[in-house]
Design an enzyme around this catalytic site. Structure first.
Site, PDB file in Angstrom:
ATOM      1  N   ASP A 156      -4.667   8.681   1.297  1.00  0.00           N
ATOM      2  CA  ASP A 156      -4.687   8.726  -0.153  1.00  0.00           C
ATOM      3  C   ASP A 156      -5.647   7.626  -0.620  1.00  0.00           C
ATOM      4  O   ASP A 156      -6.015   6.740   0.162  1.00  0.00           O
ATOM      5  CB  ASP A 156      -3.267   8.488  -0.678  1.00  0.00           C
ATOM      6  CG  ASP A 156      -3.222   8.261  -2.168  1.00  0.00           C
ATOM      7  OD1 ASP A 156      -3.726   9.121  -2.915  1.00  0.00           O
ATOM      8  OD2 ASP A 156      -2.696   7.211  -2.596  1.00  0.00           O
ATOM      9  N   ASP A 186      -5.896   6.015  -4.494  1.00  0.00           N
ATOM     10  CA  ASP A 186      -5.317   5.079  -5.458  1.00  0.00           C
ATOM     11  C   ASP A 186      -3.960   4.564  -4.989  1.00  0.00           C
ATOM     12  O   ASP A 186      -3.052   5.341  -4.703  1.00  0.00           O
ATOM     13  CB  ASP A 186      -5.143   5.757  -6.824  1.00  0.00           C
ATOM     14  CG  ASP A 186      -6.468   6.209  -7.405  1.00  0.00           C
ATOM     15  OD1 ASP A 186      -7.369   5.373  -7.531  1.00  0.00           O
ATOM     16  OD2 ASP A 186      -6.606   7.408  -7.724  1.00  0.00           O
ATOM     17  N   ASP A 243       0.943   6.008  -0.484  1.00  0.00           N
ATOM     18  CA  ASP A 243       1.813   5.013  -1.120  1.00  0.00           C
ATOM     19  C   ASP A 243       2.851   5.625  -2.036  1.00  0.00           C
ATOM     20  O   ASP A 243       3.661   4.896  -2.612  1.00  0.00           O
ATOM     21  CB  ASP A 243       0.966   4.032  -1.943  1.00  0.00           C
ATOM     22  CG  ASP A 243       0.393   4.701  -3.188  1.00  0.00           C
ATOM     23  OD1 ASP A 243       0.729   4.275  -4.307  1.00  0.00           O
ATOM     24  OD2 ASP A 243      -0.383   5.663  -3.047  1.00  0.00           O
TER      25      ASP A 243
END
Length: 252
Positions: free
Chosen positions: A13, A15, A192
């Site tokens: 991922d 961001d 995250d």
């Protein structure tokens, strides 16, 4: 752990995983809200809205801003504003403004998290294939990766406009695995947020959850990734590569 024994590639991922993009995103959101004479949200609040792409970010921002304006006017004894523009149209306008402002502030408002560049370099040098999967609008992705000097590490990059279904749908992860020439179970996905872990589970990819990201204010452990790390470079020993610091695995 067993699921990491036969890994041939790693996808990430963006961001909240590789980069802290909250300063730039929050600045662009607030400039767009201000342009529509709506209350500005601030970075701490915008962080809780990140993760589902720009359209959903705009919907969340507009919903909050309209409610906040109504509350402020009521507190001041003023009548509510007659909304002559439908919410759907305001979201469209807000997105257009956001895209313009984010294009101006994205690079200066985005920073690599600790150990990201050196860890990506080590993974790439080991022969593992690397990919990127983000819900961020595609036009912003390549320039951002180039400005941070990490574009060179990725064989495949999938942005939010490159698929019909964004994460948590498995489509973007399955596409990356296919383009990397491997089965989903051979590709580790690192993220995250719950969207990342849900997408990995749906695609059949083993997953790593990082504790330092955004994730709507929730602990990543609630999403039950296969492994949880506090630091990005804990990936190295997990994949059989040198790591000078002690890794800390939170669960098996």
């Amino acid at each position: 752990m067993d699921k990491l024994q036969n890994i041939r590639g790693v996808a990430f991922d963006l961001d909240g995983t590789l980069v802290d993009s909250a300063p730039g995103l929050a600045a662009a959101v607030d400039m767009a809200l201000y342009a529509l004479e709506l209350p500005v949200a601030g970075e701490e609040r915008v962080i809780t809205w990140i993760g589902n792409g720009a359209d959903v970010l705009m919907e969340r921002a507009l919903t909050w801003a309209r409610e906040e304006r109504a509350t402020l006017r009521k507190t001041m004894g003023k009548p509510p504003v007659d909304e002559d523009i439908p919410a759907e149209e305001q979201v469209r306008i807000l997105r257009k403004l956001f895209d313009r402002y984010y294009g101006e502030v994205a690079e200066e408002g985005t920073f690599l998290f600790p150990h990201v560049a050196d860890t990506l370099g080590a993974l790439n040098a080991s022969g593992l294939s690397l990919g990127l999967v983000t819900n961020k609008p595609t036009p912003f992705v390549a320039p951002l990766l180039e400005s941070l000097d990490i574009a060179k590490y990725f064989s495949v990059v999938i942005g939010g406009d490159d698929v019909q279904n964004k994460k948590p749908h498995p489509e973007p992860l399955l596409l990356v695995a296919s383009r990397l020439g491997m089965m989903p179970e051979q590709m580790l996905f690192v993220g995250d947020s719950r969207n990342d872990i849900q997408a990995a589970k749906a695609a059949g990819c083993p997953s790593v959850g990082l504790t330092y990201g955004y994730n709507y204010g929730e602990a990543i452990a609630l999403s039950e990734p296969d492994v949880i790390y506090d630091s990005f470079n804990d990936l190295l020993p997990a994949l059989g590569l040198p790591h000078s610091d002690n890794q800390e695995i939170k669960n098996d």
